[in-house]
Design a protein around this motif. Sequence first.
Motif, PDB file in Angstrom:
ATOM      1  N   ASP A 105      13.197 -10.139   5.789  1.00  0.00           N
ATOM      2  CA  ASP A 105      13.268  -8.753   6.417  1.00  0.00           C
ATOM      3  C   ASP A 105      12.006  -8.926   7.405  1.00  0.00           C
ATOM      4  OD1 ASP A 105      11.047  -7.184   4.965  1.00  0.00           O
ATOM      5  OD2 ASP A 105      12.292  -8.283   3.677  1.00  0.00           O
ATOM      6  N   ASP A 106      11.710  -8.389   8.478  1.00  0.00           N
ATOM      7  CA  ASP A 106      10.789  -8.208   9.154  1.00  0.00           C
ATOM      8  C   ASP A 106       9.192  -7.770   8.600  1.00  0.00           C
ATOM      9  OD1 ASP A 106      11.837  -9.241  11.503  1.00  0.00           O
ATOM     10  OD2 ASP A 106      12.013  -7.218  12.575  1.00  0.00           O
ATOM     11  N   GLU A 155       6.233 -10.536   8.702  1.00  0.00           N
ATOM     12  CA  GLU A 155       5.205  -9.927   9.483  1.00  0.00           C
ATOM     13  C   GLU A 155       3.833 -10.166   8.247  1.00  0.00           C
ATOM     14  OE1 GLU A 155       5.688  -6.374  11.463  1.00  0.00           O
ATOM     15  OE2 GLU A 155       7.158  -7.457  12.817  1.00  0.00           O
TER      16      GLU A 155
END
Length: 229
Positions: free
Chosen positions: A99-100, A104
């Motif tokens: 997932d982002d 990140e």
Amino acid sequence: MARTALVTGGNRGIGFEVCRRLAGAGLAVLLGSRDAGRGDEASARLREEGLDVRAERIDVGDAASVAGCADRLAAAGIAVDVLVNNAAVYPTRGVLDLDDATLEETFAVNLLGPWRTCRAFVPGMVARGHGRVVNVSSGDGSVADGIPGPGAYAVSKAALNALTRKLAATVRGDVKVNAACPGWVRTEMGGGAAPRSPARGADTIAWLATLPVDGPTGGFFRDRAPIPW
Ligand code: NAP
């Protein structure tokens, strides 16, 4: 006067052992921790061993925290001669399952963090004509070996290796920039089945952090020997 080392993620695992080794070698050690309480506790343990270690708050995933740490040290007149970029996170999901937020965070901590600490502290090393940077990487990020680790972690370490080479080619004077793979080490990240102790994992890192003037730069090392990028 003793040289000063900053070790990120120094409150546990391999980073803690690197702090112990560097302080044992006579350096004044700033034990970096993103959590003030954990940093104070870990540095107090090493001071009980008679070592010159104090905690410094730094969350390498947070640009403001890195800048704040650099500002505090500058205001106190403390120059960082040795920078060990050790802090990292290890998400285990595959390239297409991330997932982002995880993606990140992994790049913020494992790549941008070291980049920002280098930006904060390496210019001072170049100006003073002496410095040592050790980026704690992993064979998981070795392109030559097929980048074998889990998705975001492996790619972040491959990028950290690229940063290592780029920075080594950029600096001048007796400033050395190297990457280290500690091997598979018994820590929270490595797990209980890992064959290496944290002290063994810390050895190559501490060696690179204290290289003599004729030591290598721009390399990737495990067990004090070069390994392929
Ligand atoms: P660890 O036991 O999981 O410790 C990680 C350290 O990084 C902790 O101090 C942690 O702090 C800190 N950290 C995480 N995110 C941070 C952030 N945003 N800002 C500041 N500190 C942060 O890991 P380790 O096994 O000692 O690994 C140390 C280094 O060796 C890493 O770069 C890792 O990739 C590399 N490595 C390890 C192995 C292995 O087998 N263990 C193998 C190859 C490479 P908290 O306590 O606050 O969470």
